[in-house]
Each structure stands twice: as C-alpha cells, then as structure tokens.
Design a protein around this motif. Structure first.
Motif, PDB file in Angstrom:
ATOM      1  N   LEU A   1     -14.471   1.962 -17.652  1.00 33.07           N
ATOM      2  CA  LEU A   1     -14.165   2.742 -16.449  1.00 33.07           C
ATOM      3  C   LEU A   1     -14.134   1.868 -15.213  1.00 33.07           C
ATOM      4  O   LEU A   1     -13.248   2.003 -14.370  1.00 33.07           O
ATOM      5  CB  LEU A   1     -15.220   3.834 -16.252  1.00 33.07           C
ATOM      6  CG  LEU A   1     -14.957   5.159 -16.935  1.00 33.07           C
ATOM      7  CD1 LEU A   1     -16.024   6.151 -16.539  1.00 33.07           C
ATOM      8  CD2 LEU A   1     -13.587   5.695 -16.554  1.00 33.07           C
ATOM      9  N   THR A   2     -15.114   0.959 -15.129  1.00 26.30           N
ATOM     10  CA  THR A   2     -15.170   0.063 -13.974  1.00 26.30           C
ATOM     11  C   THR A   2     -13.908  -0.798 -13.936  1.00 26.30           C
ATOM     12  O   THR A   2     -13.300  -0.979 -12.885  1.00 26.30           O
ATOM     13  CB  THR A   2     -16.424  -0.825 -14.076  1.00 26.30           C
ATOM     14  OG1 THR A   2     -17.545   0.032 -14.296  1.00 26.30           O
ATOM     15  CG2 THR A   2     -16.653  -1.617 -12.813  1.00 26.30           C
TER      16      THR A   2
ATOM     17  N   ARG B   1      -3.655  -2.164  -8.275  1.00 22.48           N
ATOM     18  CA  ARG B   1      -2.323  -1.556  -8.190  1.00 22.48           C
ATOM     19  C   ARG B   1      -2.041  -1.101  -6.764  1.00 22.48           C
ATOM     20  O   ARG B   1      -0.944  -1.294  -6.249  1.00 22.48           O
ATOM     21  CB  ARG B   1      -2.227  -0.369  -9.144  1.00 22.48           C
ATOM     22  CG  ARG B   1      -1.866  -0.777 -10.559  1.00 22.48           C
ATOM     23  CD  ARG B   1      -1.883   0.397 -11.497  1.00 22.48           C
ATOM     24  NE  ARG B   1      -0.784   1.322 -11.244  1.00 22.48           N
ATOM     25  CZ  ARG B   1      -0.670   2.506 -11.860  1.00 22.48           C
ATOM     26  NH1 ARG B   1      -1.589   2.883 -12.724  1.00 22.48           N
ATOM     27  NH2 ARG B   1       0.332   3.292 -11.606  1.00 22.48           N
ATOM     28  N   LEU B   2      -3.062  -0.486  -6.143  1.00 20.58           N
ATOM     29  CA  LEU B   2      -2.896  -0.002  -4.761  1.00 20.58           C
ATOM     30  C   LEU B   2      -2.632  -1.177  -3.825  1.00 20.58           C
ATOM     31  O   LEU B   2      -1.722  -1.137  -2.995  1.00 20.58           O
ATOM     32  CB  LEU B   2      -4.150   0.756  -4.313  1.00 20.58           C
ATOM     33  CG  LEU B   2      -4.439   2.083  -5.009  1.00 20.58           C
ATOM     34  CD1 LEU B   2      -5.769   2.649  -4.550  1.00 20.58           C
ATOM     35  CD2 LEU B   2      -3.333   3.096  -4.748  1.00 20.58           C
ATOM     36  N   LYS B   3      -3.439  -2.232  -3.982  1.00 23.43           N
ATOM     37  CA  LYS B   3      -3.289  -3.402  -3.104  1.00 23.43           C
ATOM     38  C   LYS B   3      -1.908  -4.033  -3.273  1.00 23.43           C
ATOM     39  O   LYS B   3      -1.238  -4.339  -2.295  1.00 23.43           O
ATOM     40  CB  LYS B   3      -4.371  -4.446  -3.421  1.00 23.43           C
ATOM     41  CG  LYS B   3      -5.724  -4.088  -2.823  1.00 23.43           C
ATOM     42  CD  LYS B   3      -6.786  -5.085  -3.229  1.00 23.43           C
ATOM     43  CE  LYS B   3      -8.171  -4.564  -2.934  1.00 23.43           C
ATOM     44  NZ  LYS B   3      -9.211  -5.264  -3.674  1.00 23.43           N
TER      45      LYS B   3
ATOM     46  N   ALA C   1       0.812  -2.668  -4.451  1.00 22.42           N
ATOM     47  CA  ALA C   1       1.878  -1.778  -3.989  1.00 22.42           C
ATOM     48  C   ALA C   1       1.994  -1.837  -2.470  1.00 22.42           C
ATOM     49  O   ALA C   1       3.093  -1.871  -1.929  1.00 22.42           O
ATOM     50  CB  ALA C   1       1.605  -0.359  -4.450  1.00 22.42           C
ATOM     51  N   LEU C   2       0.836  -1.883  -1.811  1.00 24.15           N
ATOM     52  CA  LEU C   2       0.869  -1.913  -0.339  1.00 24.15           C
ATOM     53  C   LEU C   2       1.419  -3.242   0.164  1.00 24.15           C
ATOM     54  O   LEU C   2       2.242  -3.264   1.081  1.00 24.15           O
ATOM     55  CB  LEU C   2      -0.534  -1.657   0.240  1.00 24.15           C
ATOM     56  CG  LEU C   2      -0.534  -1.480   1.759  1.00 24.15           C
ATOM     57  CD1 LEU C   2       0.187  -0.193   2.146  1.00 24.15           C
ATOM     58  CD2 LEU C   2      -1.949  -1.458   2.313  1.00 24.15           C
TER      59      LEU C   2
ATOM     60  N   MET D   1       9.053  -4.354   4.219  1.00 24.01           N
ATOM     61  CA  MET D   1       9.211  -4.019   5.634  1.00 24.01           C
ATOM     62  C   MET D   1       9.480  -5.280   6.451  1.00 24.01           C
ATOM     63  O   MET D   1      10.288  -5.278   7.366  1.00 24.01           O
ATOM     64  CB  MET D   1       7.943  -3.329   6.173  1.00 24.01           C
ATOM     65  CG  MET D   1       7.657  -1.978   5.563  1.00 24.01           C
ATOM     66  SD  MET D   1       8.964  -0.767   5.778  1.00 24.01           S
ATOM     67  CE  MET D   1       8.634  -0.253   7.445  1.00 24.01           C
TER      68      MET D   1
ATOM     69  N   TYR E   1      -6.896   0.160 -10.778  1.00 27.89           N
ATOM     70  CA  TYR E   1      -6.239   1.031  -9.800  1.00 27.89           C
ATOM     71  C   TYR E   1      -6.246   0.379  -8.422  1.00 27.89           C
ATOM     72  O   TYR E   1      -5.262   0.421  -7.698  1.00 27.89           O
ATOM     73  CB  TYR E   1      -6.925   2.390  -9.740  1.00 27.89           C
ATOM     74  CG  TYR E   1      -6.483   3.320 -10.846  1.00 27.89           C
ATOM     75  CD1 TYR E   1      -5.134   3.591 -11.034  1.00 27.89           C
ATOM     76  CD2 TYR E   1      -7.399   3.907 -11.707  1.00 27.89           C
ATOM     77  CE1 TYR E   1      -4.702   4.419 -12.050  1.00 27.89           C
ATOM     78  CE2 TYR E   1      -6.979   4.748 -12.729  1.00 27.89           C
ATOM     79  CZ  TYR E   1      -5.634   5.000 -12.896  1.00 27.89           C
ATOM     80  OH  TYR E   1      -5.211   5.818 -13.890  1.00 27.89           O
ATOM     81  N   GLU E   2      -7.407  -0.204  -8.068  1.00 27.63           N
ATOM     82  CA  GLU E   2      -7.511  -0.856  -6.753  1.00 27.63           C
ATOM     83  C   GLU E   2      -6.467  -1.964  -6.633  1.00 27.63           C
ATOM     84  O   GLU E   2      -5.801  -2.084  -5.605  1.00 27.63           O
ATOM     85  CB  GLU E   2      -8.924  -1.413  -6.545  1.00 27.63           C
ATOM     86  CG  GLU E   2      -9.916  -0.329  -6.197  1.00 27.63           C
ATOM     87  CD  GLU E   2     -11.351  -0.833  -6.103  1.00 27.63           C
ATOM     88  OE1 GLU E   2     -11.559  -2.055  -6.090  1.00 27.63           O
ATOM     89  OE2 GLU E   2     -12.254   0.020  -6.056  1.00 27.63           O
TER      90      GLU E   2
ATOM     91  N   LYS F   1       5.030  -3.262  -0.198  1.00 26.17           N
ATOM     92  CA  LYS F   1       5.636  -2.425   0.843  1.00 26.17           C
ATOM     93  C   LYS F   1       5.753  -3.232   2.148  1.00 26.17           C
ATOM     94  O   LYS F   1       6.795  -3.235   2.794  1.00 26.17           O
ATOM     95  CB  LYS F   1       4.775  -1.176   1.057  1.00 26.17           C
ATOM     96  CG  LYS F   1       5.291  -0.235   2.108  1.00 26.17           C
ATOM     97  CD  LYS F   1       6.386   0.636   1.554  1.00 26.17           C
ATOM     98  CE  LYS F   1       7.267   1.204   2.641  1.00 26.17           C
ATOM     99  NZ  LYS F   1       8.398   1.933   2.087  1.00 26.17           N
ATOM    100  N   LEU F   2       4.666  -3.914   2.479  1.00 31.82           N
ATOM    101  CA  LEU F   2       4.651  -4.710   3.712  1.00 31.82           C
ATOM    102  C   LEU F   2       5.711  -5.806   3.645  1.00 31.82           C
ATOM    103  O   LEU F   2       6.396  -6.082   4.618  1.00 31.82           O
ATOM    104  CB  LEU F   2       3.269  -5.325   3.927  1.00 31.82           C
ATOM    105  CG  LEU F   2       2.184  -4.334   4.350  1.00 31.82           C
ATOM    106  CD1 LEU F   2       0.827  -4.995   4.356  1.00 31.82           C
ATOM    107  CD2 LEU F   2       2.489  -3.743   5.721  1.00 31.82           C
TER     108      LEU F   2
ATOM    109  N   LYS G   1     -11.082   0.009 -15.202  1.00 29.52           N
ATOM    110  CA  LYS G   1      -9.979   0.899 -14.881  1.00 29.52           C
ATOM    111  C   LYS G   1      -9.890   1.096 -13.362  1.00 29.52           C
ATOM    112  O   LYS G   1      -8.802   1.056 -12.791  1.00 29.52           O
ATOM    113  CB  LYS G   1     -10.215   2.241 -15.573  1.00 29.52           C
ATOM    114  CG  LYS G   1      -8.971   3.063 -15.763  1.00 29.52           C
ATOM    115  CD  LYS G   1      -9.262   4.240 -16.671  1.00 29.52           C
ATOM    116  CE  LYS G   1      -8.026   5.114 -16.816  1.00 29.52           C
ATOM    117  NZ  LYS G   1      -8.255   6.227 -17.721  1.00 29.52           N
ATOM    118  N   LEU G   2     -11.060   1.287 -12.741  1.00 31.61           N
ATOM    119  CA  LEU G   2     -11.096   1.475 -11.286  1.00 31.61           C
ATOM    120  C   LEU G   2     -10.575   0.230 -10.586  1.00 31.61           C
ATOM    121  O   LEU G   2      -9.777   0.312  -9.659  1.00 31.61           O
ATOM    122  CB  LEU G   2     -12.520   1.780 -10.816  1.00 31.61           C
ATOM    123  CG  LEU G   2     -13.054   3.176 -11.142  1.00 31.61           C
ATOM    124  CD1 LEU G   2     -14.506   3.300 -10.702  1.00 31.61           C
ATOM    125  CD2 LEU G   2     -12.216   4.257 -10.474  1.00 31.61           C
ATOM    126  N   ARG G   3     -11.029  -0.958 -11.055  1.00 33.02           N
ATOM    127  CA  ARG G   3     -10.552  -2.200 -10.452  1.00 33.02           C
ATOM    128  C   ARG G   3      -9.043  -2.303 -10.625  1.00 33.02           C
ATOM    129  O   ARG G   3      -8.323  -2.752  -9.754  1.00 33.02           O
ATOM    130  CB  ARG G   3     -11.227  -3.416 -11.105  1.00 33.02           C
ATOM    131  CG  ARG G   3     -12.721  -3.565 -10.856  1.00 33.02           C
ATOM    132  CD  ARG G   3     -13.106  -3.765  -9.413  1.00 33.02           C
ATOM    133  NE  ARG G   3     -13.389  -2.511  -8.732  1.00 33.02           N
ATOM    134  CZ  ARG G   3     -14.528  -1.811  -8.860  1.00 33.02           C
ATOM    135  NH1 ARG G   3     -15.509  -2.235  -9.610  1.00 33.02           N
ATOM    136  NH2 ARG G   3     -14.691  -0.670  -8.226  1.00 33.02           N
TER     137      ARG G   3
END
Lengths: 74, 397
Positions: free
Chosen positions: B268-269, B278-280, B282-283, B290, B275-276, B286-287, B271-273
């Motif tokens: 789980l830990t 993936r978020l980083k 993706a952002l 831009m 996701y983090e 995006k930047l 998995k959470l990392r």
C-alpha cells in the motif's frame, strides 16, 4: 475534517492521477488536482502510520469483557 | 521316482502372484472393528480388522495416514479401502489399507445436507446479505482457540502484512459439546462490544465430527445476525462447513483469512508513493507543455520586437509624406514657371516697353486717346512717357 476511507481514497487517487495525466485541464485546475491528490495520499499515509500494534485477548470476567495482552505460544 | 519340491519362497511368490492377478483383491472395501491397533514410530499403522467370526491383519503405510480424518482406536467400527496382498516373509496375507472412514459418519452427512438445504432455502447464504469486508480494518476480532497453530498463524500472517495490526482474540472452544453455543455467544458479544470492525471465525483442520460446531444452526444464525462482517476459515481448503456458506467471506485456511482481512502495508505504501509520483510527473509535464506553448508565443514577432510594426508604419508614413510634399513642390514649381511665362508675355505686351522706344500715350480725363477726333482744341491732356508724364494743350483743329 471528515474521516478518509482508505479504499475510497485510493479510488479517488486513481481518478485524479488519470485525469491529470490526460493533460486536458487548465494549469490552475491541474495544480488544484495535484494538491488534492497529494493531500489524499498524505492522509492515507497518516492512517497507516498512526496505527498501533496491539494483540490482545478478550476475557469474560463477571459478565464484563477485559482486555489483556496476548502472546501466542510457540 | 524323483521329487521336485519347490522352496517356501517360491510357493509364497506363486501365491502372491495369484493374489496380484485378482482384480477384486486389488481393490476391496471391507468393514469391521479395529483391534490390536499400533501406531508404529515409523509412522505406519498396524491393526487387525475383525467381526464376530473372523479377522484379518491390516497395515496402513505412513503415506496414507495423513489423509485420515480421525484417530483410529481399538473398538472403532470402520470401513477400509485397500488391496489384499501376500507378505512373503511371513507367509500371511493382509489388507494394505489406502483409506479408512469411520462407520456411522453418514448420519452427520445427512444432517449437514438437511440443515444446509433448509438454511439455503431461508436465504441465509444469499449474496445480498453478504457485508463487505473493510479494506483497512482498525481492529480485527478473532474467534478461535487461544492455543494451537491457528491463532499463531493468524497473528504471524497479519503482523507480516501490517506490523501495526490490531488483533483482539476472543477465545472459544472449537470442538466438542457446547462449542457451538459458545461460538454463537462470542459472535453476539463481539457485536455488542464493538471493539473491532471485522471478525475472523477460524479453526484448523479436523474430522467432520471435529468441525461439527461450525455446522450447527445456532452458529449459522449468529453469523447471519452479526452486523460485523465475518470471514470464516474452518478446516482445510476442501472442507466446507455451513458457517462458511453463511459467512460474508470464506477463506480456505486461517492464514488466508488473515490475508483477506489485513492489507499489505508495504504494498500500500508503495502504491501511495506510485500515485504521488504519477501526480508529480503529470504536473511537471503540464508545466512543460505550458512552458513550450509560452515560448512558442513569445517567438511571434509581436512579442520579440513589438516596435517593428510601429517602425514599419512610420516608414510608410514618412514615404507618403515625402510623396505628398514632392507633389506639392512640383505643383508649385509648375505654377512658378507658368507665372514667369505669363510675366514675360505681359512684359512684352506692356505699353511701358513701347514708351521706352519714344512713344507716348495721351490720356484725356483718364481715358486713353486712340483717335484725333476724340480731341478738340483747348482740351488739356496728359502725356505719358516711359519715365513720367506731362500736361499738354490741344492748339488747333
């Protein structure tokens, strides 16, 4: 704040990550989603970290339940 | 006359062969009572099977003994499956048992089937009554014996998956008289106390009789009435008790129940990392997009050299002004030339020029005199010369 359900949080994280990865959102929306996701992940980690190991045995004494530490015999 | 005796070994080998050829003897099902039972230290079981009139020796090798669902004892009535063969060394025939069942168990089976059919019809096994197992339980209640491998396995597997797991053991007898009542009561108490959010009802493997409490109606109803979700893990993977059918989730073994109840924290830990990350990613992607878009925009002339357009306009303006000025100047020059021409012409036509050659003009009362008839004697006229004028008087006709 409302208690986060782990399973729901994971589902939400998946949705947010997928949305963000598509790249269709505006920069402001992207940042907002990113922060929402990071907050969810943090809350999940806190649930994991806050838990305490506790193995007990419940004993009935005079109609009441008493809790004592339990160690399984080898 | 010569004798041709065969040896004892040869005789026994011959008899053994005869037994082996017989299909029926290779697969017999015999019922009888156990006597002289010996569980040899090598693991093999030696006993005699008898009825009122007869007996036969039996052996069960240790390869088969683990499959027994009971512990054989003298006086037990059993059914033995095996083959009859000759043991050459001793010159005896015996049953080589492969499997053995207690006689009379059939009654329990019938009871089991009857109760199962009844409860199934009542809807106790319906999927719609099954409660979801919480993904991340805060506390796990375990109903089982406080001794033996089951609780140990559950604790081991649970703590391996989640080192901070919370387990509350409610010890219950898992076999014998009164066990079912105590199990049912334990389920009720756990529901009243609300100390946990999921229950595991567990027992190790055993005979149908051993597992019997988990086939009793009182346990089935307690499981059905429980508002806490219950995972059942009774016996081995192949054992299905009625408790298993009513439970919200059936685990094949107690260890498996722990795996179903406790999430793997390491995974789980991770998995959470994940996701983090993936978020980083993706952002930052995006930047990056831009930034590229911004740079592309900035390359457009309007941004790189904003004065260019203005300067170009100035140039056009200048040019047009110049053209305008030029055309005006041209016109002025043209007109000047015209004027000069006219002035020259005028000059030639001017009487003053004629006057310089010696002529003079006569004016009478401001009028130019062009004929002598216009004048009579005594008229005073004025004569205009090139360099001035003089008065004159007409004398005669």
């Amino acid at each position: 704040m409302k208690e986060v359900k782990f399973e729901e949080a994971i589902k939400q994280l998946e949705t947010i990550a997928t949305e963000l990865e598509k790249g269709d959102l505006s920069l402001e929306e992207s940042v907002a989603k990113f922060e929402e996701g990071m907050e969810l992940s943090k809350q999940c980690s806190e649930i994991i970290e806050k838990a305490e190991k506790k193995i007990t045995i419940l004993l009935q004494k005079d109609g009441k339940i008493e809790e004592e530490n339990f160690v399984a015999e080898e | 006359m010569e004798y041709h005796p065969i040896s004892v070994t040869e005789l026994n080998t011959y008899i053994k062969g005869k037994f082996q050829e017989d299909e029926y003897l290779n697969n017999v099902l015999v019922k009888g009572e156990i006597s002289n039972f010996k569980h040899h230290y090598t693991g093999h079981m030696y006993f005699t099977l008898k009825d009122e009139n007869s007996l036969i020796k039996c052996v069960m090798f240790k390869t088969y003994t683990p499959h027994l669902d009971f512990v054989p004892k003298d006086g037990m009535k059993v059914i033995v499956l095996g083959s009859v063969a000759v043991f050459e060394r001793d010159g005896v025939y015996q049953i080589y048992a492969k499997a053995m069942k207690q006689e009379g168990i059939g009654d329990l089976h019938a009871e089991y089937e009857k109760l199962k059919a009844k409860l199934e019809q009542e809807g106790l096994f319906d999927k719609m009554h099954k409660k979801p197992i919480p993904f991340m339980p805060k506390g796990i209640g375990v109903l089982t014996s406080n001794t033996g491998a089951v609780i140990r396995d559950i604790i081991n597997v649970s703590t391996r998956r989640n080192p901070k797991v919370s387990i509350k053991l409610f010890p219950v007898p898992v076999q014998g008289q009164g066990a079912a009542q105590k199990i049912a009561r334990a389920i009720e108490i756990m529901n009243e106390e609300k100390l946990v959010d999921v229950l595991i009802l567990a027992r190790g493997g055993g005979s149908l009789e051993d597992l019997w409490p988990f086939n009793e109606e009182i346990v089935a109803r307690a499981i059905y009435d429980s508002s806490l979700p219950i995972i059942s893990a009774v016996g081995h993977e192949t054992d299905f008790t009625i408790a298993d059918f009513v439970a919200d989730l059936r685990a094949p073994t107690p260890s498996a129940a722990a795996e179903l109840a406790v999430p793997n924290i390491a995974e789980l830990t991770l998995k959470l990392r994940g996701y983090e990350n993936r978020l980083k990613n993706a952002l930052s992607k995006k930047l990056e997009v831009m930034k590229l878009r911004y740079e592309k925009f900035m390359k457009i002339a309007a941004f790189t050299n904003p004065m260019q357009k203005v300067n170009e306009s100035y140039m056009v303006l200048d040019e047009q002004t110049k053209r305008l000025v030029n055309s005006i100047e041209l016109k002025v020059t043209e007109k000047k030339n015209d004027m000069l021409q006219w002035v020259t012409k005028l000059d030639t036509l001017s009487p003053l020029k004629t006057l310089t050659r010696g002529y003079c003009m006569a004016n009478f009362h401001g009028k130019l005199i062009k004929s002598s008839k216009d004048l009579k004697p005594g008229d005073e006229i004025s004569l205009r010369f090139a360099d001035g004028q003089k008065g004159a008087k007409i004398l005669e006709k």
